[in-house]
Design a protein around this motif. Structure first.
Motif, PDB file in Angstrom:
ATOM      1  N   THR A  28      10.493   4.716   3.039  1.00 36.96           N
ATOM      2  CA  THR A  28      10.088   6.034   3.117  1.00 36.96           C
ATOM      3  C   THR A  28      10.515   7.260   2.156  1.00 36.96           C
ATOM      4  N   LEU A  29      10.078   7.520   1.145  1.00 33.64           N
ATOM      5  CA  LEU A  29      10.539   8.893   0.415  1.00 33.64           C
ATOM      6  C   LEU A  29       9.805  10.076   0.593  1.00 33.64           C
ATOM      7  N   VAL A  30      11.033  11.075   0.549  1.00 33.66           N
ATOM      8  CA  VAL A  30      10.194  12.512   0.850  1.00 33.66           C
ATOM      9  C   VAL A  30       9.845  12.738  -1.127  1.00 33.66           C
ATOM     10  N   THR A  31       8.548  13.743  -0.133  1.00 32.82           N
ATOM     11  CA  THR A  31       7.922  13.988  -1.966  1.00 32.82           C
ATOM     12  C   THR A  31       8.166  15.580  -1.669  1.00 32.82           C
TER      13      THR A  31
ATOM     14  N   GLU B  18       0.531  -1.103  -0.034  1.00 31.04           N
ATOM     15  CA  GLU B  18       0.022  -0.355  -0.037  1.00 31.04           C
ATOM     16  C   GLU B  18       0.653   0.706   0.011  1.00 31.04           C
ATOM     17  N   VAL B  19       0.367   2.496  -0.156  1.00 27.01           N
ATOM     18  CA  VAL B  19       0.662   3.637  -0.639  1.00 27.01           C
ATOM     19  C   VAL B  19      -0.309   4.663   0.235  1.00 27.01           C
ATOM     20  N   ILE B  20       0.956   4.993   0.793  1.00 28.84           N
ATOM     21  CA  ILE B  20       0.501   6.204   2.440  1.00 28.84           C
ATOM     22  C   ILE B  20       1.381   7.616   2.403  1.00 28.84           C
ATOM     23  N   GLN B  21       0.340   8.383   1.984  1.00 29.54           N
ATOM     24  CA  GLN B  21       1.202   9.423   2.566  1.00 29.54           C
ATOM     25  C   GLN B  21       0.593  10.513   3.647  1.00 29.54           C
ATOM     26  N   GLU B  22       2.090  10.667   4.285  1.00 27.35           N
ATOM     27  CA  GLU B  22       1.823  11.741   5.405  1.00 27.35           C
ATOM     28  C   GLU B  22       2.939  12.911   5.148  1.00 27.35           C
ATOM     29  N   GLU B  23       2.512  14.051   4.985  1.00 23.56           N
ATOM     30  CA  GLU B  23       3.056  15.459   5.033  1.00 23.56           C
ATOM     31  C   GLU B  23       3.791  15.080   3.929  1.00 23.56           C
ATOM     32  N   LYS B  24       5.313  15.671   4.281  1.00 20.17           N
ATOM     33  CA  LYS B  24       6.208  15.540   3.361  1.00 20.17           C
ATOM     34  C   LYS B  24       6.882  14.338   2.765  1.00 20.17           C
ATOM     35  N   HIS B  25       6.068  12.933   3.239  1.00 16.17           N
ATOM     36  CA  HIS B  25       6.513  11.911   2.701  1.00 16.17           C
ATOM     37  C   HIS B  25       5.387  11.068   2.447  1.00 16.17           C
ATOM     38  N   THR B  26       6.170   9.824   1.450  1.00 16.60           N
ATOM     39  CA  THR B  26       5.190   9.285   1.004  1.00 16.60           C
ATOM     40  C   THR B  26       5.398   7.805   1.702  1.00 16.60           C
TER      41      THR B  26
ATOM     42  N   ARG C 198      17.448   8.925  -1.708  1.00 14.73           N
ATOM     43  CA  ARG C 198      17.579   9.796  -1.021  1.00 14.73           C
ATOM     44  C   ARG C 198      16.415   9.430   0.502  1.00 14.73           C
ATOM     45  N   GLY C 199      15.917   8.164   0.296  1.00 10.70           N
ATOM     46  CA  GLY C 199      14.658   7.604   1.083  1.00 10.70           C
ATOM     47  C   GLY C 199      15.354   6.789   2.232  1.00 10.70           C
ATOM     48  N   THR C 200      14.729   6.158   2.870  1.00 15.90           N
ATOM     49  CA  THR C 200      15.239   5.080   3.925  1.00 15.90           C
ATOM     50  C   THR C 200      14.404   3.830   3.591  1.00 15.90           C
TER      51      THR C 200
ATOM     52  N   GLY D 164      21.647 -13.842  -1.814  1.00 16.54           N
ATOM     53  CA  GLY D 164      21.649 -12.903  -0.479  1.00 16.54           C
ATOM     54  C   GLY D 164      21.869 -11.590  -0.417  1.00 16.54           C
ATOM     55  N   LEU D 165      22.405 -11.212  -2.029  1.00 15.70           N
ATOM     56  CA  LEU D 165      22.559  -9.564  -1.773  1.00 15.70           C
ATOM     57  C   LEU D 165      21.684  -8.276  -2.073  1.00 15.70           C
ATOM     58  N   GLY D 166      20.361  -8.851  -2.680  1.00 17.49           N
ATOM     59  CA  GLY D 166      18.633  -8.772  -2.966  1.00 17.49           C
ATOM     60  C   GLY D 166      18.619  -7.863  -2.426  1.00 17.49           C
ATOM     61  N   LEU D 167      18.673  -7.211  -0.996  1.00 18.15           N
ATOM     62  CA  LEU D 167      17.808  -6.470   0.294  1.00 18.15           C
ATOM     63  C   LEU D 167      18.908  -5.674  -0.057  1.00 18.15           C
ATOM     64  N   ALA D 168      20.304  -5.655  -0.290  1.00 21.97           N
ATOM     65  CA  ALA D 168      21.312  -4.892  -0.388  1.00 21.97           C
ATOM     66  C   ALA D 168      21.539  -4.400  -1.135  1.00 21.97           C
ATOM     67  N   ILE D 169      21.103  -4.846  -2.801  1.00 23.84           N
ATOM     68  CA  ILE D 169      20.531  -3.834  -3.413  1.00 23.84           C
ATOM     69  C   ILE D 169      19.618  -2.962  -3.246  1.00 23.84           C
ATOM     70  N   VAL D 170      18.923  -3.549  -2.953  1.00 23.36           N
ATOM     71  CA  VAL D 170      16.787  -2.426  -3.041  1.00 23.36           C
ATOM     72  C   VAL D 170      17.650  -1.349  -1.829  1.00 23.36           C
ATOM     73  N   LYS D 171      18.725  -1.743  -0.362  1.00 24.71           N
ATOM     74  CA  LYS D 171      18.521  -0.731   0.245  1.00 24.71           C
ATOM     75  C   LYS D 171      19.506   0.425  -0.426  1.00 24.71           C
ATOM     76  N   GLU D 172      20.122   0.135  -0.996  1.00 22.93           N
ATOM     77  CA  GLU D 172      21.502   0.603  -1.764  1.00 22.93           C
ATOM     78  C   GLU D 172      20.628   2.275  -2.776  1.00 22.93           C
ATOM     79  N   ILE D 173      19.499   1.437  -3.878  1.00 22.03           N
ATOM     80  CA  ILE D 173      18.145   1.596  -4.658  1.00 22.03           C
ATOM     81  C   ILE D 173      17.918   3.063  -3.846  1.00 22.03           C
ATOM     82  N   ILE D 174      17.088   2.219  -2.568  1.00 27.05           N
ATOM     83  CA  ILE D 174      16.135   3.477  -1.948  1.00 27.05           C
ATOM     84  C   ILE D 174      17.038   4.636  -1.873  1.00 27.05           C
TER      85      ILE D 174
END
Length: 456
Positions: free
Chosen positions: A452-455, A374-382, A434-436, A420-430
């Motif tokens: 969490t992404l900055v809108t 799901e997608v949730i919008q929170e003020e300046k974050h998505t 400039r997200g987390t 064993g590298l998938g989540l590491a790549i996911v983290k780097e891409i996010i």
């Protein structure tokens, strides 16, 4: 090369000795001037005192009494008439007095003046006080003091200053030696620590206390050593893991290739072994591809080309792409997006993130369970949240799931899937966006991945 402690010691020595010399000279000159001034004022005050007595009783017995008093003192007195002729004098001051009394040319105020001030070159210092009777000058009281006593006093003062200066110099040298060691000791320890670091020895332990610049430098070096030690350990583990990951499929490829090469093997069985070889080759290819992506991310050559995307439309396409795989395993896939928000993302890279996370949820969920994204919008974050009802992640493993080649399943079974590298790549891409990304999980109940992404 001179030691830094020696250089600091010389610097401190020059600065402190320079300041002490200036202070001592200033104090000495000030004290000498004050003492000479005090002697002259006392001599003038003594002359004024005799003058006051004579103004009250100006007669021969009084004058003789004044002269007799000074004969037993270190000072001398001379009494003249109004024309400067000497009437009475004490001891052997006559010759000196004649020169002084005859040289006076100006009118003397009632409070008196100092006539001779050059104590360094003259034999005496002298003062004069006028005797006024009935508002007329009756005569003058001259006071003389031999400058030998002043020279003796100044000599003693110099002697005291010399002793004090030598004592101060010794204390200064001791203080400088102590301070230079105190200051340079942590610097020397830091130098030794950096030498160890340059040689690849990261087991540096600096005991640093305080909050000054040296302490902050020490803490920075210690942090660097800890980071390098962690990286060294991580590199060893990474290389060991890569070696294991490559060794296992290569062993299968070699083993089954040897079997498939046998002339007496049936064609059906040969096809089976060739199929296994193909699967393992695909596994190696995926591993190498993931490693190449991580290398690009580390070297900042991983291109992120952002574009404005409608988040609901993007998520709908991901849902349609993944739905058949979930249906085959009889797992419900639910997509919820109640906002028409637009975000700036790299469409291709972010699709890779979503497919990876949903694929993980699919692998670790049982038939009849539900996976929700799901997608949730929170003020300046998505926020994009992927939740499953799968096997979950143990609490002790949760902090490390984004580390490279880290697996919750320590058995590393070939059928367990993944590199064993998938989540590491996911983290780097996010993070490149400039997200987390964070993970929440309860063993046996499921896992939530939260992006969490900055809108903009």
């Amino acid at each position: 090369m001179k030691k830094i402690s020696f250089k600091l010691g010389i610097l401190f020595f020059v600065l402190i000795i320079g300041m002490e010399t200036i202070l001592f000279l200033s104090l000495y000159v000030s004290l000498v001037n004050d003492r000479i001034e005090e002697e002259m004022n006392q001599l003038l005050a003594r002359g004024n005192s005799h003058r006051d007595v004579l103004e009250t009783n100006y007669d021969r017995p009084t004058i003789e009494h004044v002269v007799m008093m000074e004969s037993k003192a270190e000072t001398d007195v001379v009494i003249t008439d109004q024309d400067g002729n000497i009437l009475y004098f004490s001891n052997n001051i006559f010759q000196t007095a004649r020169k002084v009394t005859k040289s006076r040319t100006r009118e003397i105020p009632h409070h008196g003046i100092v006539l001779q001030k050059n104590w360094e070159n003259d034999s005496h210092i002298s003062t004069v006080s006028p005797i006024h009777i009935n508002h007329k000058v009756k005569g003058y009281v001259y006071m003389f003091q031999n400058t030998a006593s002043l020279h003796t006093m100044i000599f003693k003062l110099k002697h005291h200053f010399l002793i004090t200066g030598i004592f101060s110099l010794l204390l200064t040298i001791i203080a400088i030696l102590f301070l230079s060691k105190v200051i340079t000791k942590p610097l020397i320890r830091m130098k030794e620590a950096t030498e160890k670091l340059s040689k690849g020895d990261f087991s540096v332990r600096l005991q640093v206390n305080g909050s000054d610049e040296l302490s902050q430098l020490g803490k920075t070096i210690q942090t660097l050593a800890n980071d390098l030690e962690y990286l060294k350990k991580g590199r060893k583990e990474f290389l060991a893991s890569i070696s294991h990951e490559l060794r296992t499929p290569l062993t299968y490829v070699k083993g089954y290739a040897d079997i498939a090469r046998r002339p007496d093997i049936e064609e059906k069985e040969r096809e089976k072994y060739v199929s296994i070889i193909y699967e393992e080759a695909e596994h190696i290819q995926k591993l190498v591809k993931d490693l190449f992506q991580l290398a690009q991310l580390d070297e900042n050559t991983f291109q992120i080309d952002k574009e404005t995307v409608n988040v609901c439309s993007f998520m709908s396409k991901i849902y349609e792409k993944m739905l058949p795989a979930f249906q085959i395993k009889k797992i419900r896939l639910i997509h919820h997006c109640d906002t028409d928000l637009e975000i700036n993302i790299d469409l291709k890279r972010f699709e890779q993130v979503m497919l990876n996370l949903l694929d993980n949820a699919l692998k670790h969920s049982e038939e009849g369970t539900t996976v929700l994204f799901e997608v949730i919008q929170e003020e300046k974050h998505t926020k994009i949240i992927i939740s499953d009802e799968g096997i979950g992640i143990p609490k002790e493993d949760l902090p490390y799931i984004f580390d490279r080649l880290y697996r919750v399943d320590k058995s590393r079974s070939r059928t367990g899937g993944g590199t064993g590298l998938g989540l590491a790549i996911v983290k780097e891409i996010i993070e490149a966006h400039r997200g987390t990304i964070t993970a929440e999980s309860v063993l046996g109940k499921g896992t939530r991945m939260i992006i969490t992404l900055v809108t903009s």
